[in-house]
Design a protein around this motif. Sequence first.
Motif, PDB file in Angstrom:
ATOM      1  N   ARG A 164       0.873  -1.178   0.000  1.00  0.00           N
ATOM      2  CA  ARG A 164       0.000   0.000   0.000  1.00  0.00           C
ATOM      3  C   ARG A 164       0.902   1.218   0.000  1.00  0.00           C
ATOM      4  O   ARG A 164       1.929   1.215   0.671  1.00  0.00           O
ATOM      5  CB  ARG A 164      -0.844   0.067   1.285  1.00  0.00           C
ATOM      6  CG  ARG A 164      -2.025  -0.852   1.285  1.00  0.00           C
ATOM      7  CD  ARG A 164      -2.609  -0.903   2.679  1.00  0.00           C
ATOM      8  NE  ARG A 164      -3.885  -1.569   2.646  1.00  0.00           N
ATOM      9  CZ  ARG A 164      -5.047  -0.995   2.883  1.00  0.00           C
ATOM     10  NH1 ARG A 164      -5.099   0.278   3.191  1.00  0.00           N
ATOM     11  NH2 ARG A 164      -6.160  -1.662   2.832  1.00  0.00           N
ATOM     12  N   ARG A 165       0.499   2.199  -0.751  1.00  0.00           N
ATOM     13  CA  ARG A 165       1.274   3.425  -0.710  1.00  0.00           C
ATOM     14  C   ARG A 165       0.326   4.602  -0.548  1.00  0.00           C
ATOM     15  O   ARG A 165      -0.670   4.715  -1.242  1.00  0.00           O
ATOM     16  CB  ARG A 165       2.062   3.620  -2.000  1.00  0.00           C
ATOM     17  CG  ARG A 165       3.004   4.842  -1.917  1.00  0.00           C
ATOM     18  CD  ARG A 165       3.122   5.531  -3.231  1.00  0.00           C
ATOM     19  NE  ARG A 165       1.840   5.848  -3.762  1.00  0.00           N
ATOM     20  CZ  ARG A 165       1.574   5.986  -5.051  1.00  0.00           C
ATOM     21  NH1 ARG A 165       2.507   5.797  -5.923  1.00  0.00           N
ATOM     22  NH2 ARG A 165       0.366   6.287  -5.475  1.00  0.00           N
ATOM     23  N   ARG A 166       0.655   5.460   0.416  1.00  0.00           N
ATOM     24  CA  ARG A 166      -0.146   6.668   0.611  1.00  0.00           C
ATOM     25  C   ARG A 166       0.752   7.871   0.346  1.00  0.00           C
ATOM     26  O   ARG A 166       1.867   7.937   0.840  1.00  0.00           O
ATOM     27  CB  ARG A 166      -0.675   6.756   2.040  1.00  0.00           C
ATOM     28  CG  ARG A 166      -1.738   5.742   2.347  1.00  0.00           C
ATOM     29  CD  ARG A 166      -2.413   6.074   3.650  1.00  0.00           C
ATOM     30  NE  ARG A 166      -3.274   7.230   3.522  1.00  0.00           N
ATOM     31  CZ  ARG A 166      -4.514   7.180   3.043  1.00  0.00           C
ATOM     32  NH1 ARG A 166      -5.031   6.038   2.669  1.00  0.00           N
ATOM     33  NH2 ARG A 166      -5.244   8.260   2.948  1.00  0.00           N
ATOM     34  N   ALA A 167       0.225   8.781  -0.460  1.00  0.00           N
ATOM     35  CA  ALA A 167       0.973  10.019  -0.722  1.00  0.00           C
ATOM     36  C   ALA A 167      -0.042  11.085  -1.044  1.00  0.00           C
ATOM     37  O   ALA A 167      -0.928  10.861  -1.866  1.00  0.00           O
ATOM     38  CB  ALA A 167       1.937   9.829  -1.890  1.00  0.00           C
ATOM     39  N   GLY A 168       0.076  12.200  -0.365  1.00  0.00           N
ATOM     40  CA  GLY A 168      -0.829  13.319  -0.614  1.00  0.00           C
ATOM     41  C   GLY A 168      -2.290  12.930  -0.510  1.00  0.00           C
ATOM     42  O   GLY A 168      -3.117  13.370  -1.283  1.00  0.00           O
ATOM     43  N   VAL A 281       8.975   7.665   3.178  1.00  0.00           N
ATOM     44  CA  VAL A 281      10.018   8.067   2.246  1.00  0.00           C
ATOM     45  C   VAL A 281       9.875   9.553   1.932  1.00  0.00           C
ATOM     46  O   VAL A 281       8.773  10.031   1.637  1.00  0.00           O
ATOM     47  CB  VAL A 281       9.888   7.241   0.939  1.00  0.00           C
ATOM     48  CG1 VAL A 281      10.950   7.658  -0.053  1.00  0.00           C
ATOM     49  CG2 VAL A 281       9.997   5.757   1.256  1.00  0.00           C
ATOM     50  N   GLN A 282      10.989  10.254   2.029  1.00  0.00           N
ATOM     51  CA  GLN A 282      10.972  11.694   1.758  1.00  0.00           C
ATOM     52  C   GLN A 282      10.754  11.937   0.265  1.00  0.00           C
ATOM     53  O   GLN A 282      11.481  11.390  -0.567  1.00  0.00           O
ATOM     54  CB  GLN A 282      12.321  12.299   2.181  1.00  0.00           C
ATOM     55  CG  GLN A 282      12.428  13.798   2.003  1.00  0.00           C
ATOM     56  CD  GLN A 282      11.499  14.539   2.953  1.00  0.00           C
ATOM     57  OE1 GLN A 282      11.513  14.315   4.156  1.00  0.00           O
ATOM     58  NE2 GLN A 282      10.673  15.414   2.399  1.00  0.00           N
ATOM     59  N   GLY A 283       9.728  12.716  -0.075  1.00  0.00           N
ATOM     60  CA  GLY A 283       9.512  13.078  -1.470  1.00  0.00           C
ATOM     61  C   GLY A 283       9.953  14.509  -1.700  1.00  0.00           C
ATOM     62  O   GLY A 283      10.566  15.122  -0.817  1.00  0.00           O
ATOM     63  N   ILE A 287       5.697  13.399   2.221  1.00  0.00           N
ATOM     64  CA  ILE A 287       6.192  12.098   2.651  1.00  0.00           C
ATOM     65  C   ILE A 287       5.317  11.036   1.998  1.00  0.00           C
ATOM     66  O   ILE A 287       4.099  11.117   2.037  1.00  0.00           O
ATOM     67  CB  ILE A 287       6.101  11.988   4.189  1.00  0.00           C
ATOM     68  CG1 ILE A 287       6.977  13.053   4.874  1.00  0.00           C
ATOM     69  CG2 ILE A 287       6.469  10.595   4.640  1.00  0.00           C
ATOM     70  CD1 ILE A 287       8.432  12.770   4.878  1.00  0.00           C
ATOM     71  N   ARG A 288       5.952  10.038   1.398  1.00  0.00           N
ATOM     72  CA  ARG A 288       5.200   8.888   0.888  1.00  0.00           C
ATOM     73  C   ARG A 288       5.324   7.769   1.901  1.00  0.00           C
ATOM     74  O   ARG A 288       6.404   7.571   2.472  1.00  0.00           O
ATOM     75  CB  ARG A 288       5.788   8.404  -0.438  1.00  0.00           C
ATOM     76  CG  ARG A 288       5.466   9.282  -1.622  1.00  0.00           C
ATOM     77  CD  ARG A 288       6.148   8.754  -2.862  1.00  0.00           C
ATOM     78  NE  ARG A 288       7.608   8.879  -2.766  1.00  0.00           N
ATOM     79  CZ  ARG A 288       8.469   8.182  -3.502  1.00  0.00           C
ATOM     80  NH1 ARG A 288       8.029   7.292  -4.354  1.00  0.00           N
ATOM     81  NH2 ARG A 288       9.770   8.365  -3.372  1.00  0.00           N
ATOM     82  N   GLU A 289       4.261   7.046   2.092  1.00  0.00           N
ATOM     83  CA  GLU A 289       4.333   5.945   3.047  1.00  0.00           C
ATOM     84  C   GLU A 289       4.003   4.640   2.337  1.00  0.00           C
ATOM     85  O   GLU A 289       2.973   4.525   1.678  1.00  0.00           O
ATOM     86  CB  GLU A 289       3.351   6.153   4.199  1.00  0.00           C
ATOM     87  CG  GLU A 289       3.495   5.039   5.211  1.00  0.00           C
ATOM     88  CD  GLU A 289       2.492   5.126   6.348  1.00  0.00           C
ATOM     89  OE1 GLU A 289       1.626   6.000   6.307  1.00  0.00           O
ATOM     90  OE2 GLU A 289       2.604   4.294   7.253  1.00  0.00           O
ATOM     91  N   PHE A 290       4.896   3.676   2.481  1.00  0.00           N
ATOM     92  CA  PHE A 290       4.652   2.336   1.941  1.00  0.00           C
ATOM     93  C   PHE A 290       4.337   1.414   3.115  1.00  0.00           C
ATOM     94  O   PHE A 290       5.060   1.415   4.115  1.00  0.00           O
ATOM     95  CB  PHE A 290       5.894   1.808   1.218  1.00  0.00           C
ATOM     96  CG  PHE A 290       6.222   2.553  -0.043  1.00  0.00           C
ATOM     97  CD1 PHE A 290       5.674   2.171  -1.258  1.00  0.00           C
ATOM     98  CD2 PHE A 290       7.066   3.651  -0.018  1.00  0.00           C
ATOM     99  CE1 PHE A 290       5.968   2.858  -2.425  1.00  0.00           C
ATOM    100  CE2 PHE A 290       7.366   4.348  -1.177  1.00  0.00           C
ATOM    101  CZ  PHE A 290       6.816   3.946  -2.386  1.00  0.00           C
ATOM    102  N   GLU A 291       3.292   0.654   2.971  1.00  0.00           N
ATOM    103  CA  GLU A 291       2.972  -0.345   3.991  1.00  0.00           C
ATOM    104  C   GLU A 291       3.071  -1.721   3.350  1.00  0.00           C
ATOM    105  O   GLU A 291       2.492  -1.962   2.286  1.00  0.00           O
ATOM    106  CB  GLU A 291       1.548  -0.139   4.519  1.00  0.00           C
ATOM    107  CG  GLU A 291       1.437   1.038   5.466  1.00  0.00           C
ATOM    108  CD  GLU A 291       0.000   1.276   5.915  1.00  0.00           C
ATOM    109  OE1 GLU A 291      -0.281   2.388   6.357  1.00  0.00           O
ATOM    110  OE2 GLU A 291      -0.817   0.332   5.788  1.00  0.00           O
TER     111      GLU A 291
END
Lengths: 608, 177
Positions: A164-168, A281-283, A287-291
């Motif tokens: 899963r990835r969450r960004a913005g 992860v710094q964009g 910040i992008r988050e991978f789960e």
Amino acid sequence: MIRGLKGWLSGGGHLTGEELLAYLDGEVPARRRRHIEQHLRQCWACRVQSEGIEQAIAQFIGRRNEQLLQMPSPGGWAGFEARLERARREAASAWPVSRWWWRRDLRFSLATALASAAVLVIWLQLASAPKASASETLQRAVSVERQYGARAADPVVYQKIQLRRRAGGRLATASVETWSDLARSRQKAAGGNGLWSELSLVLRKNRLEGRPLLSAATYDAWRRGLREKEDRVAPARLRDGSEGLSIRTVSREPGRVDAIVRAELILRKQDWHPVEESLQVQGEREIREFELTEVDFEVTARSALAPSIFGDIPQPVPVTRPVPPPKVRVPAPPEPVRPDGDETELLALAALHRMRACLGEPVEIVRQASGLVEVRGLVETSERKEQIVQALTAVPGLGIHIETVEEALRESSAGPPATAEAPPAAAELVRGGPVPLADRLKKHLSAPEITELSNRMVSIAGDLLMHAWALRRLDQAWPSERISRLPAPSRWLLEGMVREHALALRENAGNFRRALQAGRVKLPEPAADPAPDIVGAAQSIQSSTNRLFTGSDLPSDSADTVERELRALAGALQGLEAQSRRIEALAAGWSLAGSNPSHSEVRKVRQF
Amino acid sequence: MLDGDALRGREPASALETAVREVFVVWREPVYHYLILMAGNPADAEDLTQETFIRLFQEVSKGRRIDNLRAWLFRVAHNLAVDLSRKPSRDRAEAGALERMGEQRFDPAPDAERQMLERERRECVLASLSPQERRCMELRAEGLRYREIAEVLGIRIPTVQTLLGRAVRKLAGGTHD
């Protein structure tokens, strides 16, 4: 001391400070309001007092903003998805509970009580568990992983991972299978689409390529690479309800783009096996988050795999496991029940809004005769298509028909979908030609600076128009009667979208004013007639901007014509800001007014 | 008004979950700002912000009717923060390194003395406000109407008006109560 506040509670027919504040906050009844306005026109003292109040508020807001700026931003909202998922499962399992409860089934009540007691006991055990350092915990988990090699010659770790990835505020999901050749530090993956490519890039930039995902050794390698960090180890509850341990590490180094700045690894306490991981992860700007959640795990001897290993993807042959861990299987989510058409439409609209596909992109939502809701659209690239389709797949019961331009051209009959009222194309940017304001601007700015400013103004005016059109489309698609039939969560979605467009309008209007100030262009008193609606105001801003900064339809730098355009601009800006505030208040009213928002109240500010 | 009953028959899973996720995106920053200024601790503020929205999901799932989303969110956030502040400090100290990290990030510069003076100056003005006055001002700054502030803090609307009036007067440099 701010002037004008000495007589806060002054008598002699003056207004009290509290009353003035309530008036400024729009909190006095209409009749009293008219009286106050009349008094303010007559009374200098009260007018000055009113200005003093505004200054005090401005000071408070300024200090508050200073404080907020110095405080850290939230850490990417890690864990919210997992918490929501847990809550959803609990809610789903609670349905039969509540129904049985109402039937007064004592057996079930007893079972519930016993389960609660068991949870309490487990919680107490976890709470009293001795605390270990992150290094100790990781060492123990790494030592378990080292046994892979002892148990299978030339081991290959097979993992199936839910990504899963969450960004913005956007969520993307995918499933990936990987085979990691431990001896040769190489890896093969299947599935995962663009999400896996994105994660692979992050792993490569953090020098973790070729290593197994969801591994204590991989986590430890990243952690050891940090010069400054902070860790926390805490008990955790796994998705299947069993006990776990969470190791959280935050990098204290300046975060370069694509660096993993914060991570959490969750180990199954029974066998120290990692089952969940979160990577922040710094964009460039966020910040992008991978789960990562483990779905399946096997250790396979390389010799037992097909010779085409790491060529064609073979099915792994399980040889051994480090400890006999109970296989982690993510329970299948309950079958979603299809919401009705309006709800589906709003969920689709919210997904498109989140992807910013509501800002003039030729994507529309249509309701077919059968009642099926479908999203149709034409996008420029396959990447954009993938983004939008991925966002829409989360909406149950939705038909999706998105094409790229290339695909549409291949089908000769295909063309861009018709939209209810398409916004005009954005104005072209200035490329260094003369601008009618040049005489004023060149006193303070160089020629390239004037071109840059002109481009900025035209660009902001274009953004304003896009958000105004987005609001207009929402207004047309969602008349007040339709809104009143929506369940509350759907109204929240609508309110959220309206609020964000209204805020974007005000932000852009503020940017527009600041850019003008940077060019030392002073806006005159606005024209008396405000623009009729928000799109009219935005169109007026764009027309005036084009005339002033690109020279179209404004042949010379005549002081009169420039002054007239600036006056129109000031009026349109003021009108747009006021309209956006009213619209935001209206949207809040959808929640405030409950299931039956007052139609008269709604009509007052319709016609965005 | 939140129609929990209407959602019940259809199982809340997908529509409600998506709605809560969207509501979270729209409202998490204002709620976080309120909490971080109230709790002063980034880790707690983030945790309580998330908890607020999880409670929203749970309550609606149970069929709870929510009349005013914004006021409800801030009220729950406020109550969670109050509950946390009542916990013994020992428990909170065990919350771990992440909290301390937040504190360090709050004041990371070597020029600590300058920052301290600046903070003192700022806090001197804000410190003249009582906790209730400060909360009223924070909620008003987040755009809440008087009746919503009254609902969040569990006080009457005229009291909100009085507290705000008094706070503005203090900030303007008038007589301190």
